[in-house]
Write a protein that holds these residues in place. Structure first.
Motif, PDB file in Angstrom:
ATOM      1  N   ALA A   5      51.326  31.772  46.662  1.00 30.52           N
ATOM      2  CA  ALA A   5      49.914  32.512  46.260  1.00 30.52           C
ATOM      3  C   ALA A   5      49.285  33.284  47.378  1.00 30.52           C
ATOM      4  N   VAL A   6      49.661  32.334  48.517  1.00 33.08           N
ATOM      5  CA  VAL A   6      48.812  33.018  49.583  1.00 33.08           C
ATOM      6  C   VAL A   6      49.413  34.326  50.220  1.00 33.08           C
ATOM      7  N   GLU A   7      50.867  34.341  50.028  1.00 31.53           N
ATOM      8  CA  GLU A   7      51.408  35.688  50.456  1.00 31.53           C
ATOM      9  C   GLU A   7      51.204  36.820  49.295  1.00 31.53           C
ATOM     10  N   ALA A   8      50.985  36.342  48.067  1.00 25.24           N
ATOM     11  CA  ALA A   8      50.572  37.387  47.264  1.00 25.24           C
ATOM     12  C   ALA A   8      49.272  37.853  47.521  1.00 25.24           C
ATOM     13  N   ILE A   9      48.340  36.953  47.921  1.00 23.83           N
ATOM     14  CA  ILE A   9      46.903  37.517  48.317  1.00 23.83           C
ATOM     15  C   ILE A   9      46.814  38.242  49.607  1.00 23.83           C
ATOM     16  N   VAL A  10      47.674  37.855  50.683  1.00 25.07           N
ATOM     17  CA  VAL A  10      47.899  38.674  51.768  1.00 25.07           C
ATOM     18  C   VAL A  10      48.501  40.129  51.624  1.00 25.07           C
ATOM     19  N   ALA A  11      49.347  40.305  50.518  1.00 28.85           N
ATOM     20  CA  ALA A  11      50.168  41.344  50.207  1.00 28.85           C
ATOM     21  C   ALA A  11      49.216  42.638  49.683  1.00 28.85           C
ATOM     22  N   THR A  12      47.877  41.961  49.155  1.00 28.51           N
ATOM     23  CA  THR A  12      47.010  43.132  48.649  1.00 28.51           C
ATOM     24  C   THR A  12      46.250  43.791  49.562  1.00 28.51           C
ATOM     25  N   GLY A  13      46.295  43.352  50.757  1.00 31.60           N
ATOM     26  CA  GLY A  13      45.757  43.894  51.850  1.00 31.60           C
ATOM     27  C   GLY A  13      44.367  43.455  52.491  1.00 31.60           C
ATOM     28  N   ARG A  14      43.800  42.456  51.566  1.00 29.85           N
ATOM     29  CA  ARG A  14      42.404  41.733  51.700  1.00 29.85           C
ATOM     30  C   ARG A  14      42.655  40.775  52.701  1.00 29.85           C
ATOM     31  N   ASP A  15      41.525  40.316  53.339  1.00 23.68           N
ATOM     32  CA  ASP A  15      41.607  39.204  54.203  1.00 23.68           C
ATOM     33  C   ASP A  15      40.869  38.064  53.787  1.00 23.68           C
ATOM     34  N   HIS A  16      40.825  37.904  52.422  1.00 26.88           N
ATOM     35  CA  HIS A  16      40.454  36.726  51.681  1.00 26.88           C
ATOM     36  C   HIS A  16      40.765  36.651  50.341  1.00 26.88           C
ATOM     37  N   GLY A  17      40.699  35.533  49.834  1.00 27.81           N
ATOM     38  CA  GLY A  17      41.054  35.354  48.367  1.00 27.81           C
ATOM     39  C   GLY A  17      40.940  33.966  47.923  1.00 27.81           C
ATOM     40  N   SER A  18      41.329  33.887  46.738  1.00 26.16           N
ATOM     41  CA  SER A  18      40.960  32.349  46.314  1.00 26.16           C
ATOM     42  C   SER A  18      42.278  31.875  45.170  1.00 26.16           C
ATOM     43  N   ILE A  19      42.279  30.503  45.153  1.00 24.54           N
ATOM     44  CA  ILE A  19      43.212  29.859  44.578  1.00 24.54           C
ATOM     45  C   ILE A  19      42.622  28.652  43.716  1.00 24.54           C
ATOM     46  N   THR A  20      42.737  28.871  42.437  1.00 25.48           N
ATOM     47  CA  THR A  20      42.042  27.595  41.492  1.00 25.48           C
ATOM     48  C   THR A  20      43.178  27.034  40.939  1.00 25.48           C
ATOM     49  N   VAL A  21      42.959  25.571  41.033  1.00 24.32           N
ATOM     50  CA  VAL A  21      43.917  24.458  40.355  1.00 24.32           C
ATOM     51  C   VAL A  21      43.332  23.763  39.233  1.00 24.32           C
ATOM     52  N   ASP A  22      43.795  24.034  37.956  1.00 21.61           N
ATOM     53  CA  ASP A  22      43.155  23.524  36.998  1.00 21.61           C
ATOM     54  C   ASP A  22      44.209  22.398  36.250  1.00 21.61           C
ATOM     55  N   ILE A  23      43.643  21.298  36.093  1.00 22.24           N
ATOM     56  CA  ILE A  23      44.482  20.063  35.555  1.00 22.24           C
ATOM     57  C   ILE A  23      43.736  19.462  34.192  1.00 22.24           C
ATOM     58  N   PRO A  24      43.942  19.978  32.926  1.00 23.22           N
ATOM     59  CA  PRO A  24      43.350  19.715  31.764  1.00 23.22           C
ATOM     60  C   PRO A  24      43.760  18.226  31.391  1.00 23.22           C
ATOM     61  N   PRO A  25      43.269  17.701  30.461  1.00 22.99           N
ATOM     62  CA  PRO A  25      43.918  16.269  30.151  1.00 22.99           C
ATOM     63  C   PRO A  25      45.112  16.389  29.482  1.00 22.99           C
ATOM     64  N   PRO A  26      45.956  15.238  29.532  1.00 25.81           N
ATOM     65  CA  PRO A  26      47.227  15.563  28.904  1.00 25.81           C
ATOM     66  C   PRO A  26      47.452  15.399  27.470  1.00 25.81           C
ATOM     67  N   SER A  27      48.452  16.186  26.896  1.00 34.32           N
ATOM     68  CA  SER A  27      48.671  16.370  25.577  1.00 34.32           C
ATOM     69  C   SER A  27      50.003  16.008  25.050  1.00 34.32           C
ATOM     70  N   GLU A  28      50.081  15.156  23.845  1.00 36.26           N
ATOM     71  CA  GLU A  28      51.290  14.490  23.673  1.00 36.26           C
ATOM     72  C   GLU A  28      51.980  14.128  24.591  1.00 36.26           C
ATOM     73  N   GLY A  29      51.590  13.482  25.833  1.00 36.79           N
ATOM     74  CA  GLY A  29      52.289  12.597  26.782  1.00 36.79           C
ATOM     75  C   GLY A  29      52.770  13.800  28.052  1.00 36.79           C
ATOM     76  N   ARG A  30      52.306  14.866  27.848  1.00 40.56           N
ATOM     77  CA  ARG A  30      52.637  15.784  28.956  1.00 40.56           C
ATOM     78  C   ARG A  30      51.569  16.260  29.637  1.00 40.56           C
ATOM     79  N   LEU A  31      51.426  16.653  31.007  1.00 39.39           N
ATOM     80  CA  LEU A  31      50.393  17.073  31.532  1.00 39.39           C
ATOM     81  C   LEU A  31      50.749  18.415  31.986  1.00 39.39           C
ATOM     82  N   SER A  32      49.768  19.277  31.990  1.00 39.17           N
ATOM     83  CA  SER A  32      50.205  20.716  32.544  1.00 39.17           C
ATOM     84  C   SER A  32      49.220  20.928  33.728  1.00 39.17           C
ATOM     85  N   VAL A  33      49.660  21.519  34.799  1.00 38.58           N
ATOM     86  CA  VAL A  33      48.867  21.833  36.086  1.00 38.58           C
ATOM     87  C   VAL A  33      49.124  23.488  36.275  1.00 38.58           C
ATOM     88  N   ARG A  34      47.747  24.204  36.176  1.00 39.84           N
ATOM     89  CA  ARG A  34      47.862  25.590  36.131  1.00 39.84           C
ATOM     90  C   ARG A  34      47.192  25.844  37.638  1.00 39.84           C
TER      91      ARG A  34
END
Length: 573
Positions: free
Chosen positions: A466-495
């Motif tokens: 993700a950091v390399e993808a931000i650097v590839a845009t030519g900007r000197d800044h960027g953001s990364i967001t991690v979303d952890i919703p509640p589990p569903s049917e015994g499985r947990l997804s991290v975005r």
């Protein structure tokens, strides 16, 4: 194929019908036009002949008058009219109402202007609704005009023409006219008066037998052609089904059995009625034999290739873990002292002498206080960076240790807090490149069943990408967001969501291939390949999504969720 043949047949039938229409219809239309012209010409000839009889009779009467005086003979069903120059005309024979009306009509005509001395002419007169055929002749001396008139009826012309004819008086068009209906043609032939203008018309109908016959011939030809075409299509379809579709179906069923079983069984088929498909079966068996040999070679090489990929993957993960150390060391080497040491020593020496004025003394104290505070902040920042470096080094050692342990036994899954793993790797990823990265992630705990060291490597790899993808845009800044919703049917997804360069949706399935990368200047691509395999080994999954270039990307990690007190389970092979 059958649908294509059907469409071809329909198109051919339509084209054939159009062709027959273009060939047959004009020919029958021309025949009909010729027949119509023939009927029209016959009617005009009959009208001319009917009046010509009276003209001959008038000439005979004029000759008789010139030789012997007026003759006593009156034409049957006719009127004999005589006019002497300088006198009124008179009727010879029975003086009927019709004869008197005819004489009055002839009196109004300038007969001497219509004929020359010794000459004759013929024409028609409309008298009280009756049509008279008039023949006029003049004596050679030009002093006597003789006219013979007979009434023209529809029966006269019908008997000669063979068609019912209707006479109508009054002003009519100058030329013969025709009008067509579905089954008949209406023909109107003008009847000309003494001045060459029509005074009546003879109307009759002619059946459109020729056109109707042409239509029946056209329908019969089109129906026969379409029937023949349908029979040919049916025979062709049956031949295709027997010689093409049935052998292809057998080949397809065999390929499905090979796909379902995974066994490269040879294609065994009875003697095919088509030699081409027999050759296809032999070539297919040769291909299966080659694939079987290639599979065996691949199985022999798979173990060595797996060991090589595993070693490269470990080196890749170690490189990602050590990357922040290079940034921290470079930052520490290039950092200058917050305050010059010689200035601090001079200030301390001046205060030790005790000769400074109060105002000067206060400034020196303030300077020293500021210098000591800056030094303390610098030491704190260095300590924080060293702690990050220590965590990176610890993670590197864990990777190496896990690889060593994996050489002897299988690593086990355990209950681990994925939020804590995300936080640790986010702190390390901030120093992976000399750009400003804003990380946002939830503070609450979220427990999954996974191998903590392997999961940390996977998340570290995704953060690094993700950091390399931000650097590839030519900007000197960027953001990364991690979303952890509640589990569903015994499985947990991290975005994991970044605002980097992203990728085309069509590339999503190729990102996990060994050696593939979305950036042409970068080679390798083993990180995502190893991450996907590691997630599958922990019973999870990894998915990458992007709406296109310049829209960022989303990495979705799916794992088994775990509550309090769940026991550890072994990692599947």
């Amino acid at each position: 194929m059958v649908s294509l043949l059907t469409l071809t047949g329909i198109g051919g039938a339509l084209a054939l019908a159009v062709l027959l229409t273009l060939v047959i219809s004009p020919g029958f239309a021309e025949l009909e036009e010729r027949a119509t012209d023939g009927y029209r010409g016959r009617a005009q000839t009959l009208l001319s002949d009917f009046a010509a009889i009276n003209e001959v009779a008038a000439r005979e009467q004029a000759s008789a008058v010139a030789s012997h005086g007026i003759g006593p003979t009156v034409p049957p069903h006719g009127i004999l009219y005589r006019r002497v120059a300088g006198e009124d005309g008179n009727v010879r024979g029975p003086s009927t109402k019709e004869a008197r009306q005819a004489a009055a009509a002839l009196d109004r005509l300038e007969l001497e202007d219509l004929v020359k001395p010794g000459g004759s002419t013929r024409f028609y007169l409309s008298v009280d609704g009756n049509i008279l055929a008039v023949g006029v002749a003049e004596s050679p001396q030009g002093d006597i005009q003789v006219a013979v008139a007979r009434r023209l009826t529809g029966q006269n012309i019908s008997r000669l023409l063979g068609r019912p004819v209707t006479l109508s008086s009054g002003a009519v068009a100058g030329n013969a006219t025709t009008s067509r209906s579905t089954q008949f043609i209406d023909i109107a032939v003008p009847v000309y008066g003494p001045e060459g203008r029509p005074v009546a018309s003879a109307r009759f109908q002619v059946s459109r037998e020729v056109v109707l016959l042409g239509r029946r011939v056209l329908l019969l030809a089109a129906a026969a052609s379409i029937l023949l075409l349908v029979l040919l299509l049916l025979m062709l379809r049956r031949a295709l089904g027997r010689f093409v579709l049935v052998p292809l179906d057998r080949v397809e069923r065999h390929m499905q059995r090979v796909q379902a079983s995974g066994a490269l069984l040879p294609f065994e088929d009875e003697q095919s009625p088509c030699e081409e498909f027999g050759s296809l079966g032999r070539n297919f068996n040769a291909m299966l034999s080659q694939l079987k040999d290639l599979r065996e070679r691949n199985e022999i090489q798979s173990f060595a290739l797996g060991r090589s990929e595993s070693a490269v993957a470990v080196l890749h993960n170690v490189r990602n873990a050590l990357a922040p150390l290079a940034t921290i060391l470079s930052h520490g080497v290039g950092q200058q002292d917050s305050a010059r040491r010689d200035l601090v020593d001079r200030a301390l020496a001046e205060l030790a002498q005790g000769e400074a004025e109060p105002e000067r003394r206060a400034k020196l104290v303030a300077f020293l206080s500021t210098a000591f505070d800056a030094e303390a902040l610098a030491r704190t920042e260095v300590r924080r960076q060293l702690e990050v470096g220590r965590d990176a080094m610890r993670q590197t050692l864990e990777i190496i240790g896990a690889q060593q342990a994996r050489a002897h036994e299988r690593p086990a899954r355990e209950r681990c807090d994925i939020s804590d793993i995300v936080a640790r790797n986010a702190t390390i990823a901030r120093y992976a490149h000399a750009v400003s990265i804003s990380f946002t992630f939830p503070a609450h705990s979220a427990y999954v069943v996974a191998n903590r060291v392997i999961l940390s490597q996977v998340i570290g790899n995704l953060f690094s990408n993700a950091v390399e993808a931000i650097v590839a845009t030519g900007r000197d800044h960027g953001s990364i967001t991690v979303d952890i919703p509640p589990p569903s049917e015994g499985r947990l997804s991290v975005r994991i969501i970044d605002d980097g360069e992203g990728f085309e949706p069509a590339q999503a399935t190729r990102l996990f291939q060994t050696g593939y990368s979305t950036r042409t200047e970068k080679s390798g691509g083993l990180g995502l390949h190893w991450c996907a395999n590691s997630m599958a080994g922990m019973g999870g999954a990894l998915e990458l999504r992007s709406a296109g270039r310049g829209t960022g990307a989303v990495a979705i990690l799916t794992l088994d969720a775990d509550g309090e007190g769940e026991r550890q389970v072994e990692l599947a092979a």
